[in-house]
Scaffold this motif. Sequence first.
Motif, PDB file in Angstrom:
ATOM      1  N   GLU A  97       2.277   2.616  -4.171  1.00 13.80           N
ATOM      2  CA  GLU A  97       2.921   1.311  -4.052  1.00 13.80           C
ATOM      3  C   GLU A  97       3.229   0.964  -2.606  1.00 13.80           C
ATOM      4  O   GLU A  97       3.822  -0.070  -2.332  1.00 13.80           O
ATOM      5  N   VAL A  98       2.828   1.816  -1.669  1.00 12.66           N
ATOM      6  CA  VAL A  98       3.220   1.627  -0.278  1.00 12.66           C
ATOM      7  C   VAL A  98       2.021   1.395   0.637  1.00 12.66           C
ATOM      8  O   VAL A  98       2.034   0.489   1.458  1.00 12.66           O
ATOM      9  N   SER A 129      10.497  -0.662  -2.404  1.00 12.12           N
ATOM     10  CA  SER A 129       9.503   0.396  -2.216  1.00 12.12           C
ATOM     11  C   SER A 129      10.134   1.751  -2.470  1.00 12.12           C
ATOM     12  O   SER A 129      11.291   1.971  -2.113  1.00 12.12           O
TER      13      SER A 129
END
Length: 155
Positions: A97-98, A129
Motif C-alpha cells: 500500500e506504500v 498508510s
Amino acid sequence: MSIDLSGGAAILALGLSCYSTWKTLQFNTKQEQLIESQRQLNALLADKEASELAEGKRAKLSAAFMKLGSSKYRLKVFNQGQATARDVRISFPAGNEVVLQSEVDAKFPLETLDRFQSVELIAVVGMRSPSKLTVQLDWLDEDGSDRSKTVHPTL
C-alpha cells in the motif's frame, strides 16, 4: 645389611632414574595435550577461513525507508555484502500500500546489485498508510545459490 658407598650410589642412581622417568611421562602428557590443543585450534581456524570464503561469495540485501525532505519517502533496497547479487526480485507478501507498483515493475527484476549499490523506489505515504511494510527480497549469489530474505522496514 650394610650399605657401602657403591650401594648408596646405586640407590641414588635408581632414585634419579625413577624421578627422571616420572618427569618425562609428565612432559609427554603435557606435550600430547598441547598437540591436541593445536589440532583443535587449526580446525577452528580452517572453519573460520572456510566461512569467510563463503561469506565473501554472499550478497546481503536489505531494505529501509528513507525520508527526503518533509514529506517525501523512498524505499531503499541495498546490498551490504561482499558479493554481487544477481536476478534481484522484490515482493510484498502482506500487500503493498506504500510503494508505487509502476516503480517496482520498472526496476525489478534487477539484473545485478553490486556491493554497496542501492535502488530507490518512490513511496507514497499518507495518514492512513501502514507504518510497517513486509518486503521479501530474492536473489542469486555469485556461487549460484538462491537466497531469500524478508525484512520489515518501518516509516
